[in-house]
Design a protein around this motif. Structure first.
Motif, PDB file in Angstrom:
ATOM      1  N   LEU A 106       5.412  10.755  78.604  1.00 33.70           N
ATOM      2  CA  LEU A 106       4.796  12.049  78.297  1.00 33.70           C
ATOM      3  C   LEU A 106       3.355  11.880  77.830  1.00 33.70           C
ATOM      4  O   LEU A 106       3.066  11.052  76.973  1.00 33.70           O
ATOM      5  CB  LEU A 106       5.612  12.748  77.197  1.00 33.70           C
ATOM      6  CG  LEU A 106       5.339  14.231  76.984  1.00 33.70           C
ATOM      7  CD1 LEU A 106       5.945  15.035  78.128  1.00 33.70           C
ATOM      8  CD2 LEU A 106       5.941  14.690  75.679  1.00 33.70           C
ATOM      9  N   VAL A 107       2.457  12.657  78.406  1.00 31.20           N
ATOM     10  CA  VAL A 107       1.032  12.595  78.038  1.00 31.20           C
ATOM     11  C   VAL A 107       0.768  13.602  76.922  1.00 31.20           C
ATOM     12  O   VAL A 107       1.263  14.720  76.958  1.00 31.20           O
ATOM     13  CB  VAL A 107       0.141  12.909  79.267  1.00 31.20           C
ATOM     14  CG1 VAL A 107      -1.334  12.952  78.888  1.00 31.20           C
ATOM     15  CG2 VAL A 107       0.372  11.891  80.372  1.00 31.20           C
ATOM     16  N   THR A 108       0.009  13.195  75.910  1.00 32.97           N
ATOM     17  CA  THR A 108      -0.380  14.113  74.834  1.00 32.97           C
ATOM     18  C   THR A 108      -1.901  14.246  74.806  1.00 32.97           C
ATOM     19  O   THR A 108      -2.615  13.312  75.167  1.00 32.97           O
ATOM     20  CB  THR A 108       0.115  13.619  73.455  1.00 32.97           C
ATOM     21  OG1 THR A 108      -0.328  12.268  73.255  1.00 32.97           O
ATOM     22  CG2 THR A 108       1.629  13.678  73.358  1.00 32.97           C
ATOM     23  N   LEU A 109      -2.385  15.406  74.375  1.00 35.45           N
ATOM     24  CA  LEU A 109      -3.830  15.674  74.326  1.00 35.45           C
ATOM     25  C   LEU A 109      -4.326  15.550  72.900  1.00 35.45           C
ATOM     26  O   LEU A 109      -3.780  16.177  71.988  1.00 35.45           O
ATOM     27  CB  LEU A 109      -4.120  17.090  74.841  1.00 35.45           C
ATOM     28  CG  LEU A 109      -3.541  17.481  76.207  1.00 35.45           C
ATOM     29  CD1 LEU A 109      -3.893  18.929  76.515  1.00 35.45           C
ATOM     30  CD2 LEU A 109      -4.034  16.566  77.309  1.00 35.45           C
ATOM     31  N   THR A 110      -5.372  14.764  72.701  1.00 37.04           N
ATOM     32  CA  THR A 110      -5.938  14.617  71.364  1.00 37.04           C
ATOM     33  C   THR A 110      -6.596  15.922  70.899  1.00 37.04           C
ATOM     34  O   THR A 110      -7.172  16.653  71.702  1.00 37.04           O
ATOM     35  CB  THR A 110      -6.958  13.457  71.304  1.00 37.04           C
ATOM     36  OG1 THR A 110      -7.514  13.394  69.983  1.00 37.04           O
ATOM     37  CG2 THR A 110      -8.096  13.640  72.290  1.00 37.04           C
ATOM     38  N   GLY A 123      -0.653  14.037  69.630  1.00 36.23           N
ATOM     39  CA  GLY A 123      -1.457  15.216  69.989  1.00 36.23           C
ATOM     40  C   GLY A 123      -0.593  16.322  70.560  1.00 36.23           C
ATOM     41  O   GLY A 123       0.619  16.349  70.347  1.00 36.23           O
ATOM     42  N   ILE A 124      -1.225  17.239  71.280  1.00 34.56           N
ATOM     43  CA  ILE A 124      -0.520  18.378  71.866  1.00 34.56           C
ATOM     44  C   ILE A 124       0.261  17.913  73.106  1.00 34.56           C
ATOM     45  O   ILE A 124      -0.296  17.312  74.011  1.00 34.56           O
ATOM     46  CB  ILE A 124      -1.515  19.510  72.258  1.00 34.56           C
ATOM     47  CG1 ILE A 124      -2.336  19.957  71.026  1.00 34.56           C
ATOM     48  CG2 ILE A 124      -0.781  20.693  72.883  1.00 34.56           C
ATOM     49  CD1 ILE A 124      -1.535  20.526  69.872  1.00 34.56           C
ATOM     50  N   GLU A 125       1.531  18.230  73.109  1.00 38.15           N
ATOM     51  CA  GLU A 125       2.445  17.757  74.164  1.00 38.15           C
ATOM     52  C   GLU A 125       2.247  18.513  75.479  1.00 38.15           C
ATOM     53  O   GLU A 125       2.118  19.736  75.486  1.00 38.15           O
ATOM     54  CB  GLU A 125       3.867  17.996  73.645  1.00 38.15           C
ATOM     55  CG  GLU A 125       4.946  17.233  74.338  1.00 38.15           C
ATOM     56  CD  GLU A 125       6.306  17.493  73.686  1.00 38.15           C
ATOM     57  OE1 GLU A 125       7.028  18.368  74.184  1.00 38.15           O
ATOM     58  OE2 GLU A 125       6.626  16.843  72.673  1.00 38.15           O
ATOM     59  N   THR A 126       2.256  17.779  76.599  1.00 36.44           N
ATOM     60  CA  THR A 126       2.197  18.431  77.914  1.00 36.44           C
ATOM     61  C   THR A 126       3.626  18.782  78.352  1.00 36.44           C
ATOM     62  O   THR A 126       4.585  18.164  77.911  1.00 36.44           O
ATOM     63  CB  THR A 126       1.547  17.517  78.971  1.00 36.44           C
ATOM     64  OG1 THR A 126       2.225  16.254  78.967  1.00 36.44           O
ATOM     65  CG2 THR A 126       0.075  17.299  78.695  1.00 36.44           C
ATOM     66  N   HIS A 145     -10.856  25.542  72.102  1.00 37.28           N
ATOM     67  CA  HIS A 145     -12.077  25.064  72.754  1.00 37.28           C
ATOM     68  C   HIS A 145     -12.099  23.530  72.813  1.00 37.28           C
ATOM     69  O   HIS A 145     -12.478  22.951  73.837  1.00 37.28           O
ATOM     70  CB  HIS A 145     -13.318  25.566  71.997  1.00 37.28           C
ATOM     71  CG  HIS A 145     -13.674  26.990  72.290  1.00 37.28           C
ATOM     72  ND1 HIS A 145     -12.887  28.044  71.907  1.00 37.28           N
ATOM     73  CD2 HIS A 145     -14.739  27.537  72.938  1.00 37.28           C
ATOM     74  CE1 HIS A 145     -13.450  29.180  72.302  1.00 37.28           C
ATOM     75  NE2 HIS A 145     -14.576  28.898  72.937  1.00 37.28           N
ATOM     76  N   THR A 146     -11.703  22.889  71.728  1.00 36.59           N
ATOM     77  CA  THR A 146     -11.702  21.417  71.677  1.00 36.59           C
ATOM     78  C   THR A 146     -10.751  20.838  72.720  1.00 36.59           C
ATOM     79  O   THR A 146     -11.093  19.893  73.433  1.00 36.59           O
ATOM     80  CB  THR A 146     -11.322  20.912  70.271  1.00 36.59           C
ATOM     81  OG1 THR A 146     -12.181  21.527  69.307  1.00 36.59           O
ATOM     82  CG2 THR A 146     -11.455  19.399  70.153  1.00 36.59           C
ATOM     83  N   LEU A 147      -9.557  21.421  72.835  1.00 35.04           N
ATOM     84  CA  LEU A 147      -8.558  20.930  73.796  1.00 35.04           C
ATOM     85  C   LEU A 147      -9.023  21.088  75.237  1.00 35.04           C
ATOM     86  O   LEU A 147      -8.692  20.274  76.097  1.00 35.04           O
ATOM     87  CB  LEU A 147      -7.221  21.659  73.598  1.00 35.04           C
ATOM     88  CG  LEU A 147      -6.445  21.294  72.330  1.00 35.04           C
ATOM     89  CD1 LEU A 147      -5.299  22.268  72.112  1.00 35.04           C
ATOM     90  CD2 LEU A 147      -5.910  19.863  72.409  1.00 35.04           C
ATOM     91  N   CYS A 148      -9.821  22.149  75.511  1.00 37.81           N
ATOM     92  CA  CYS A 148     -10.355  22.367  76.864  1.00 37.81           C
ATOM     93  C   CYS A 148     -11.221  21.197  77.317  1.00 37.81           C
ATOM     94  O   CYS A 148     -11.332  20.917  78.512  1.00 37.81           O
ATOM     95  CB  CYS A 148     -11.178  23.656  76.918  1.00 37.81           C
ATOM     96  SG  CYS A 148     -10.166  25.132  77.039  1.00 37.81           S
TER      97      CYS A 148
END
Length: 345
Positions: A106-110, A123-126, A145-148
């Motif tokens: 699973l990929v997560t977003l910082t 981070g935020i789970e895909t 905005h940061t996650l974008c």
């Protein structure tokens, strides 16, 4: 001689690692055009696409009743479609060991803040819905905005090497903020802006319609994030009073169901913001006398729920409110001109 051989081996391992990261960043969904090979007419595929079905998985996950509602698709065609996609999409039981292997990849977003990433275990789970709620000025939109930008970074750097879709219902989207965040993370600001598809939703029906458009966009390219800021604001104003409450909840449930479908179908991280309302049950001297709106409908649809509140100065506090895997805990971060960052003393 041995040193050169070792360097070659290291380079070989690096290349292998890069390939693994690329595999992790790709999502396995099948385009609807494949069905032509199985005897489905091109004009029938067009009708399904017009109704918001763009992948084989979307057909497999939809009910027979929903597919029968599509104009020009008869019950006999629906039965044929269901029979075809049955062999193409795995929907049977499998072992917990297989599910665990999937979770490992699973990929997560910082989020841009070290302590928040630790709190969220990466981070935020895909592939699921994450909801963040709090009062105004707690950093919800800054996080969006940061996650974008971070979703566009390499997997090794905490990104997912994908584009972002931003549905704005409150008029708070600011592209110049994305430029500043991109510069902070060493990305080309122009390219970063090109990789974010933005739409302003004007009412709850338009908001629902935009998800159909989002599905069409995501079927064309690699996307990693879908932001809805805020998911509930328009439903709150379009349906007022107790008389329209059940209709509001029903429409909101349909919207959240579509978000869940997109998260699972395309493997994107769905990140939604929510507003809060004063909790009449809570005492005025209680630690937090607000609660997120949407009730149980929103609570059950979201996999992870995060509460934000103000701290000292520019600092904000994030609390894990509800999650199937994360323990209830909190961490601090700060809001700056370049998005979400580490908390200041």
């Amino acid at each position: 001689m041995m040193e050169a051989q070792m360097q070659e081996e290291d380079q070989h391992h690096d290349v292998e690692g890069q390939h693994e990261d690329e595999e992790m960043a790709t999502v396995n969904f099948q385009s609807l055009e494949i069905l032509q090979e199985h005897g489905i007419a091109a004009n029938d595929i067009q009708k399904l696409q017009n109704a918001g079905y763009h992948t084989v998985e979307s057909i497999a996950h939809a009910t027979v009743r929903k597919l029968s509602d599509v104009k020009g698709i008869s019950e006999a065609k629906v039965a044929k479609l269901k029979e075809i996609v049955k062999s193409m999409v795995a929907m049977d039981f499998r072992t917990a060991a297989d599910a665990l292997e999937d979770r490992k990849n699973l990929v997560t977003l910082t989020t841009g803040a070290v302590e928040i990433d630790k709190l969220l275990e990466g981070g935020i789970e895909t592939g699921s819905i994450t909801e963040v709620f709090g009062e105004f000025r707690t950093g919800k939109t800054q996080l969006c905005h940061t996650l974008c930008v971070t979703c566009q970074m390499a997997v090794t750097e905490g990104g997912a090497e994908g584009k972002a879709i931003y549905i704005d219902t409150e008029g708070s989207f600011r592209p110049q903020r994305l430029q500043a965040i991109a510069e902070r993370f060493g990305l080309d600001p122009t390219l970063a802006l090109e990789n974010v598809a933005y739409a302003r939703a004007h009412n709850s029906e338009h908001q629902m319609e935009l998800l159909k458009v989002a599905a069409a966009i995501m079927a064309q390219d690699r996307y990693a994030l879908l932001v809805v800021d805020s998911a509930t604001a328009l439903f709150r104003t379009d349906y007022t009073g107790r008389g329209e409450l059940s209709e509001r909840q029903m429409q909101m449930a349909q919207f959240l169901r579509q978000l869940t479908r997109l998260a699972e179908e395309f493997g994107v991280a769905v990140f939604i913001t929510n507003q809060v309302v004063a909790n009449p049950d809570g005492m005025s001297f209680a630690k937090d006398s607000t609660k997120p709106i949407g009730g149980n409908i929103v609570a059950h649809a979201c996999t992870t729920r995060l509460r934000l509140r103000k701290g000292r100065g520019n600092n904000r506090i994030m609390t894990v409110y509800d999650s199937p895997t994360l323990p209830e805990a909190d961490a601090q971060f700060a809001v700056s001109g370049a998005g979400v960052c580490d908390a200041t003393e």
